[in-house]
Design a protein around this motif. Structure first.
Motif, short mmCIF file in Angstrom:
data_model
loop_
_atom_site.label_atom_id
_atom_site.label_comp_id
_atom_site.label_asym_id
_atom_site.label_seq_id
_atom_site.Cartn_x
_atom_site.Cartn_y
_atom_site.Cartn_z
N SER A 168 1.01 -1.05 -0.06
CA SER A 168 0.05 0.13 -0.34
C SER A 168 0.70 1.14 0.09
CB SER A 168 -0.89 -0.08 1.36
OG SER A 168 -1.66 1.48 0.91
N SER A 169 0.77 2.45 -1.11
CA SER A 169 1.44 3.27 -1.25
C SER A 169 0.95 4.38 -0.32
CB SER A 169 1.11 3.68 -2.60
OG SER A 169 -0.18 4.21 -3.00
N LYS A 170 -0.13 4.32 0.50
CA LYS A 170 -0.98 4.88 1.38
C LYS A 170 -0.57 4.58 2.63
CE LYS A 170 -3.90 6.98 -0.74
NZ LYS A 170 -4.79 8.37 -1.31
N ALA A 171 -0.42 3.22 3.41
CA ALA A 171 0.17 3.22 4.36
C ALA A 171 1.98 3.49 4.18
CB ALA A 171 0.47 1.58 4.84
N LEU A 172 3.11 3.33 3.61
CA LEU A 172 4.42 4.18 3.34
C LEU A 172 4.39 5.74 3.05
CD1 LEU A 172 5.63 1.91 0.62
CD2 LEU A 172 5.75 1.58 2.82
N GLY A 173 2.96 5.78 2.60
CA GLY A 173 3.49 7.42 2.86
C GLY A 173 2.68 8.43 4.18
N LEU A 174 1.94 7.51 4.83
CA LEU A 174 1.40 7.84 5.74
C LEU A 174 3.30 8.08 7.24
CD1 LEU A 174 -0.69 8.70 8.04
CD2 LEU A 174 -1.56 5.93 8.09
N ASN A 175 3.33 6.47 7.07
CA ASN A 175 4.42 6.27 7.88
C ASN A 175 5.60 7.02 7.98
OD1 ASN A 175 7.20 4.25 9.34
ND2 ASN A 175 7.33 4.47 6.99
N HIS A 176 5.73 7.32 7.04
CA HIS A 176 6.97 8.04 6.79
C HIS A 176 6.27 9.89 6.81
CE1 HIS A 176 8.67 12.21 3.51
NE2 HIS A 176 10.27 10.99 4.31
N ASP A 177 5.69 10.65 6.54
CA ASP A 177 4.64 11.84 7.01
C ASP A 177 4.73 12.09 8.26
OD1 ASP A 177 4.77 12.35 4.07
OD2 ASP A 177 2.92 12.26 3.92
N LEU A 178 4.39 10.43 8.74
CA LEU A 178 4.34 9.94 10.75
C LEU A 178 5.38 10.93 11.29
CD1 LEU A 178 1.38 8.05 10.89
CD2 LEU A 178 1.20 10.44 12.00
N GLU A 179 7.21 10.08 10.87
CA GLU A 179 7.91 10.10 11.42
C GLU A 179 8.60 11.72 10.92
OE1 GLU A 179 10.05 5.59 11.64
OE2 GLU A 179 10.07 6.63 9.36
N LYS A 180 7.99 12.45 9.83
CA LYS A 180 8.56 13.85 9.44
C LYS A 180 7.94 14.77 10.39
CE LYS A 180 9.17 16.53 5.19
NZ LYS A 180 9.08 16.71 4.18
N ALA A 181 6.56 14.29 10.72
CA ALA A 181 6.21 15.59 11.35
C ALA A 181 6.53 15.06 13.23
CB ALA A 181 4.22 15.14 11.39
N GLY A 182 7.18 14.01 13.21
CA GLY A 182 6.90 13.91 15.23
C GLY A 182 6.76 12.96 15.75
N TYR A 183 5.17 11.95 14.95
CA TYR A 183 4.63 11.72 15.43
C TYR A 183 4.56 10.01 15.47
CZ TYR A 183 1.78 15.90 14.78
OH TYR A 183 1.59 17.28 14.70
N ILE A 184 5.25 9.31 16.38
CA ILE A 184 6.18 8.49 16.19
C ILE A 184 5.28 7.49 16.68
CG2 ILE A 184 8.17 7.07 16.65
CD1 ILE A 184 8.52 9.80 15.12
N HIS A 185 5.21 7.58 18.42
CA HIS A 185 4.02 6.66 18.75
C HIS A 185 2.81 7.29 19.26
CE1 HIS A 185 8.36 4.50 20.08
NE2 HIS A 185 8.71 6.21 20.08
N LEU A 186 2.32 6.11 18.75
CA LEU A 186 1.15 6.25 19.11
C LEU A 186 -0.05 5.55 20.16
CD1 LEU A 186 0.95 7.53 15.80
CD2 LEU A 186 -0.40 8.22 16.35
#
Length: 259
Positions: free
Chosen positions: A103-121
């Motif tokens: 899923s490109s959506k899941a990969l993009g979500l992962n990348h952008d969450l990390e970039k924004a600093g939302y690492i652990h949820l």
């Protein structure tokens, strides 16, 4: 009693002294920052249907715009809790790489969450009056956040419950650090007319070969439409897809009464 439990008791006492919803949100965000949380999301929904009533987020405006423009709601595992009924969930952004490798959506979500600093949820579904529930999501970028969210489940559950029962929706839209993002977290799937036709005929008891004959399609195409509909409805089986579609009012076969 550990620090998280003491924090929660203190927060509960402080919130009881505040009656303005906006003030409660702002105060809570300040206090959560003190113990290492960098964002709070809250979502109110009806468990039976998964219909969302409102969503509030303290995540950055830039991240929320990105989430909206990229359609990340489709791959959001915590938003999926609204449909799958899972009570609590811990997610590390990096784990989304392996959660859905295609899923490109899941990969993009992962990348952008990390970039924004939302690492652990961490998220928890909290039952509420009037046949409603709230999904509380807490985020952190601290190295020790995983241990806190996974090893102190009981304390995290108590904290999330306090937040769910003391914070509501009565705040101005996009005010201060709290944004109304209801419009970018839809729960009514966008099924195609053909997918709806296939579900309608399936609900009437027709098998794949008969549906293919009635719609002048191949059985392979019918199976593809059913697979796509199940994925959009987040339903593991065709039967659960039918129930979900009926609950949402997407199809209404004779004899079905939407409760």
């Amino acid at each position: 009693m550990n620090a998280l439990s003491l924090f929660t008791l203190d927060l509960l006492e402080e919130l009881s002294l505040r009656h303005d919803d906006q003030e409660r949100w702002e105060f809570t965000l300040d206090r959560l920052t003190e113990i290492g949380f960098n964002a709070l999301n809250m979502l109110c929904f009806t468990p039976e249907t998964g219909a969302i009533h409102w969503v509030r987020s303290s995540m950055s405006k830039g991240w929320l715009n990105r989430y909206d423009s990229q359609g990340y709601a489709e791959a959001d595992p915590m938003l999926a809790q609204v449909q799958n009924g899972k009570e609590s969930l811990y997610v590390q952004a990096a784990s989304l790489r392996s959660a859905d490798g295609h899923s490109s959506k899941a990969l993009g979500l992962n990348h952008d969450l990390e970039k924004a600093g939302y690492i652990h949820l961490y998220s928890l579904v909290v039952p509420c009056p009037n046949n409603e529930a709230k999904l509380v999501v807490l985020s952190s970028d601290r190295p020790d956040a995983q241990a806190q969210m996974t090893e102190r489940q009981r304390q995290m559950r108590v904290l999330a419950t306090v937040l769910a029962t003391n914070l509501g929706s009565d705040i101005p839209s996009n005010h201060g650090r709290v944004y109304d993002i209801t419009s970018i977290a839809p729960t009514t799937p966008d099924l195609t007319p053909r997918e709806l036709q296939v579900l309608d005929l399936l609900a009437l008891g027709h098998r794949n070969d008969r549906i293919a004959e009635l719609l002048n399609l191949s059985e392979v195409t019918v199976r593809t439409h059913l697979k796509n509909a199940r994925e959009k409805l987040r339903a593991p089986t065709r039967e659960s897809a039918l129930v979900r579609a009926m609950q949402l009012g997407l199809i209404n076969p004779p004899g079905y009464r939407n409760r």
